[in-house]
Design an enzyme around this catalytic site. Structure first.
Site, PDB file in Angstrom:
ATOM      1  N   HIS A  24       0.870  -1.174   0.000  1.00 17.74           N
ATOM      2  CA  HIS A  24       0.000   0.000   0.000  1.00 17.74           C
ATOM      3  C   HIS A  24       0.907   1.223   0.000  1.00 17.74           C
ATOM      4  O   HIS A  24       1.651   1.442   0.949  1.00 17.74           O
ATOM      5  CB  HIS A  24      -0.884  -0.023   1.249  1.00 17.74           C
ATOM      6  CG  HIS A  24      -1.959   1.025   1.261  1.00 17.74           C
ATOM      7  ND1 HIS A  24      -1.700   2.380   1.181  1.00 17.74           N
ATOM      8  CD2 HIS A  24      -3.310   0.924   1.348  1.00 17.74           C
ATOM      9  CE1 HIS A  24      -2.833   3.053   1.221  1.00 17.74           C
ATOM     10  NE2 HIS A  24      -3.825   2.190   1.323  1.00 17.74           N
ATOM     11  N   TYR A  40     -14.947   4.130   6.023  1.00 22.28           N
ATOM     12  CA  TYR A  40     -13.500   4.191   5.815  1.00 22.28           C
ATOM     13  C   TYR A  40     -12.942   2.778   5.922  1.00 22.28           C
ATOM     14  O   TYR A  40     -13.255   2.044   6.859  1.00 22.28           O
ATOM     15  CB  TYR A  40     -12.869   5.119   6.852  1.00 22.28           C
ATOM     16  CG  TYR A  40     -11.369   5.210   6.777  1.00 22.28           C
ATOM     17  CD1 TYR A  40     -10.718   5.464   5.572  1.00 22.28           C
ATOM     18  CD2 TYR A  40     -10.589   5.055   7.918  1.00 22.28           C
ATOM     19  CE1 TYR A  40      -9.341   5.555   5.509  1.00 22.28           C
ATOM     20  CE2 TYR A  40      -9.211   5.152   7.867  1.00 22.28           C
ATOM     21  CZ  TYR A  40      -8.593   5.395   6.656  1.00 22.28           C
ATOM     22  OH  TYR A  40      -7.227   5.478   6.586  1.00 22.28           O
TER      23      TYR A  40
END
EC number: 1.13.11.5
Length: 432
Positions: free
Chosen positions: A286, A344
């Site tokens: 990521h 989220y």
């Protein structure tokens, strides 16, 4: 009827509401067309480099100096400039959404300060606020001498009637109002709620793209600036100013939104976050969240921002053999997050649209226990589509000092830390 806009970021715009209202070949003729006054609005020093210079010439019915003397304004009770000087807790903080007002409240009186750093005197730092309103500004106008203002609506549409034209704003769009621009906020729905950032530092702009190339992230063509619009209205009005942290009011006998034509680079604009060209990894890991930066306010230290505004939009995660949610992190910068819609991806629950969180310098943060366990065993051979989400982050180089009213708020979640307490020990020295 949809409004018209000029397209592009940082352009030298030129627009007129009446034909021929813009002087040609000069900025300040002896007599302006239509009997208008010429007035320059400077957002940077005269001698700022051309690429950094922000100024506009306004051609208006009356110059901005036409008002009675300012006196202290007793409203805006929750909009604070004092972020405190005492110790700041290193604890992770999270708040539920700000309640909508029960009594008539417009935008100015509906701002609640949650934290900040720096200030207008040093022209550095930020003020971070939430707003909740249920009526339009009536008979009054506002300008901020302290800061550029970034609006992030979460609920309800707004119309920003500014000296330089009209901006219609809805959730998933943002707007930036430069220092000094006078405006009023009208509600297009019954109620409105969202986030407001004051940028005391260098004006916001899209980040440099580096090896990404000439396209990507927030593309310049997608920023929209208003076209000239004016109202010629007389009556009893008031002009509210924010100046060195205090609020002041001056009586007016006319609307200050009387600019018939203007040209320049110091102007409000809006941007639709749905146009953001999200960049991500298509192999492994990521990437750092800086790849999600929409706007940045540079500091005097290269590569270190006074403020970064980043978003976490709908996207496709394709990284293989990778923990795909945002990783556990301790950061030299301080991070204030909000949620515009959806969920989220690092928090399974507790972080609601309209809510907020604060992870200050070196305070650990990351996915909650439920998110970690699920992502650790997910099948990463298949792409994962994150659709219903739009979170954002205000990241600053300085510690964000939460205000007393934020810490005393009923919306503060005292059990926030619990979301990490069920993270299990998986360590096994016998098994790599």
């Amino acid at each position: 009827m949809p409004l018209n806009y000029q397209s592009g970021f940082g352009n030298a715009c030129a627009t007129e509401a009446l034909p021929g209202a813009l002087p040609q070949g000069r900025n300040s003729p002896q007599q302006c067309p239509y009997g208008l006054y010429a007035e320059q609005l400077s957002g940077t020093a005269f001698t700022a480099p051309r690429s950094e210079n922000r100024r506009s010439w306004l051609y208006r019915i009356r110059p901005g100096v036409v008002h009675r003397p300012f006196e202290p304004y007793a409203g805006a009770p929750h909009w604070l400039a004092d972020f405190g000087t005492g110790p700041v807790t290193p604890n992770q903080l999270r708040w539920s959404p700000l309640p909508l007002p029960a009594t008539p409240t417009d935008f100015i009186d509906g701002v609640h300060t949650w934290g900040g750093n720096g200030g207008p005197d040093e022209q550095s730092g930020v003020g971070i606020h939430l707003y909740a309103a249920n009526q339009s500004m009536k008979g009054r106008f506002f300008y901020n001498a302290d800061a550029e203002m970034l609006l992030v609506p979460q609920l309800g549409r707004l119309r920003l009637a500014t000296e330089m034209g009209l901006l219609d704003l809805e959730p998933l769009e943002i707007a930036v109002l430069p220092r000094g621009v006078r405006f009023r906020v009208e509600l297009l729905d019954a109620e409105a709620r969202g986030y407001l950032l004051e940028n005391f530092g260098t004006a916001l702009r899209p980040p440099e793209l580096g090896p990404i190339g000439s396209n990507g992230l927030a593309n310049a063509r997608d920023f929209q600036t208003p076209v000239a619009w004016y109202e010629d209205v007389e009556g009893d009005f008031e002009l509210i100013a924010k100046f060195t942290g205090g609020f002041w009011r001056a009586p007016l006998t006319h609307s200050p939104l009387d600019v018939v034509a203007w040209h320049g680079t110091h102007a409000p604009y809006k941007y639709d976050l749905r146009h953001f060209n999200t960049i991500g990894s298509i192999s492994y890991d990521h990437p750092d969240p800086s790849i999600f930066t929409v706007l940045t306010s540079p500091s005097d230290t290269p590569g270190t921002a006074n403020l970064d505004f980043a978003i976490f939009p709908p996207r496709i995660l394709a990284m293989e053999n990778t923990f795909r949610p945002p990783w556990f992190h301790r950061n030299i910068a301080s991070e204030f997050m909000g949620l515009i819609q959806g969920v989220y991806d690092a928090k399974a629950e507790g972080f609601a649209p309209g809510g907020a969180s604060l992870h200050n310098c070196m305070s650990g943060h990351g996915p909650d226990a439920d998110t970690f366990e699920k992502a650790s065993v997910a099948d990463t051979s298949k792409a994962h589509y994150i659709r219903d989400t739009m979170a954002f982050m205000f990241e600053t180089r300085r510690v964000i000092r939460p205000t007393r009213q934020a810490l005393a708020s009923a919306q503060l979640q005292g059990d926030y830390y619990q979301c990490w307490q069920d993270l299990k020990k998986h360590f096994n020295p016998e098994k790599a």
